[in-house]
Design a protein around this motif. Structure first.
Motif, short mmCIF file in Angstrom:
data_model
loop_
_atom_site.label_atom_id
_atom_site.label_comp_id
_atom_site.label_asym_id
_atom_site.label_seq_id
_atom_site.Cartn_x
_atom_site.Cartn_y
_atom_site.Cartn_z
N CYS A 1 0.94 -1.07 0.10
CA CYS A 1 0.15 -0.10 -0.09
C CYS A 1 0.90 1.15 0.02
O CYS A 1 0.80 2.07 -0.77
N VAL B 1 1.29 4.33 -2.66
CA VAL B 1 1.18 5.68 -2.42
C VAL B 1 2.43 6.25 -3.07
O VAL B 1 2.15 7.39 -3.72
N SER B 2 3.48 5.80 -2.94
CA SER B 2 4.53 6.36 -3.28
C SER B 2 4.87 6.53 -4.85
O SER B 2 5.10 7.48 -5.53
N LEU C 1 2.13 6.58 -6.76
CA LEU C 1 1.15 7.28 -7.22
C LEU C 1 1.91 8.75 -7.38
O LEU C 1 1.34 9.60 -8.28
N LYS C 2 2.38 9.04 -6.27
CA LYS C 2 2.92 10.56 -6.08
C LYS C 2 3.99 11.02 -7.04
O LYS C 2 4.07 12.24 -7.41
N GLN D 1 2.70 13.30 -9.72
CA GLN D 1 2.19 14.75 -9.54
C GLN D 1 2.93 15.82 -9.97
O GLN D 1 4.56 15.55 -10.21
N THR E 1 -1.28 12.48 5.46
CA THR E 1 -1.30 12.99 3.92
C THR E 1 -2.12 14.06 3.68
O THR E 1 -3.18 14.42 4.37
N ASP F 1 -3.23 14.45 0.86
CA ASP F 1 -3.98 14.24 -0.53
C ASP F 1 -4.93 13.20 0.10
O ASP F 1 -5.22 12.00 0.29
N LEU G 1 -5.71 9.86 -1.55
CA LEU G 1 -4.89 8.57 -1.10
C LEU G 1 -5.77 8.13 0.13
O LEU G 1 -5.81 6.88 0.30
N SER H 1 -8.68 6.14 -1.79
CA SER H 1 -8.73 5.18 -2.63
C SER H 1 -7.58 4.31 -2.30
O SER H 1 -7.58 2.90 -2.92
N VAL H 2 -6.29 4.72 -1.82
CA VAL H 2 -5.19 3.77 -1.81
C VAL H 2 -5.33 2.94 -0.39
O VAL H 2 -5.15 1.58 -0.59
N CYS H 3 -5.17 3.42 0.65
CA CYS H 3 -5.06 3.01 1.97
C CYS H 3 -6.64 2.54 2.51
O CYS H 3 -6.64 1.83 3.41
#
Ligand SMILES: *[C@@H]1O[C@H](CO)[C@@H](O)[C@H](O)[C@H]1NC(C)=O
Length: 187
Positions: free
Chosen positions: A11, A15-16, A18-19, A22, A58, A60, A63, A66-68
């Protein structure tokens, strides 16, 4: 438990990843001011995975959702304060470092480097978040504490919450991580 830890690691890795996509951080150049523009401050969300005893912060919201959210039981607890996601006047990077199932945040570059030596990963796109290094511009202390038994790092602007964690929840005082703008009280 191993599966859980692996899921958490994936996870955080996600996250990393995805960022990275940006936009590059823009550095402002307002020479006549010493404060960031408070209208650029954004919520710094606090989430907790109870099974992992890990707090994840975060700026964001996507995140968080949706992510965690859900899969490894990170749940939104609220907004810890207001931070910047561009480097505003007088602010410094608030680095996020991760190791399996542990999130650690610091504005101190020495601590950052020590953590990296200890196996923490500084995600390539970080720093993503900026805070004040001193109590200026209406910012308030972002207290930090650690529960070494559970490897949990906790940060809060709330004096009462800080006392509760130190008194009742096994946390040790680590002073102040930096200064964030208070909710609804930015100046
Ligand atoms: C940064 O961290 C190092 C190592 O823990 C410590 O010695 C130093 O005092 C810290 N600097 C600040 C400004 O807190």
């Amino acid at each position: 438990m191993y599966a859980l830890l692996t899921a958490a690691y994936l996870c955080l890795t996600l996250v990393s990843a995805l960022k990275i996509n940006q936009p590059a951080v823009a550095v402002t150049s307002r020479t006549t001011q010493t404060c960031g523009d408070p209208s650029n401050a954004v919520p710094y969300y606090r989430t907790l995975s109870t099974p992992l005893s890990d707090y994840y912060y975060t700026a964001d919201a996507a995140l968080v959702d949706s992510v965690c959210g859900g899969t490894i039981n990170y749940a939104l607890q609220g907004v810890a304060g207001l931070v910047f996601i561009t480097q505003e006047e007088s602010t410094v990077p608030f680095y996020r470092l991760t190791k399996v199932a542990v999130n650690f945040f610091t504005a101190n570059t020495t601590e950052r480097d020590i953590a990296i030596q200890q196996g923490y990963i500084l995600t390539p796109n970080d720093p993503l978040t900026y805070i004040y290094p001193t109590e200026i511009c209406g910012a308030v202390p972002f207290y930090r504490m650690v529960n070494t038994a559970e490897q949990a790092n906790f940060y809060t602007t709330s004096e009462s919450e800080r006392l509760d964690f130190l008194t009742n929840q096994g946390y040790t005082d680590l002073g102040i991580a930096g200064y964030v703008l208070p909710l609804g009280g930015s100046s």
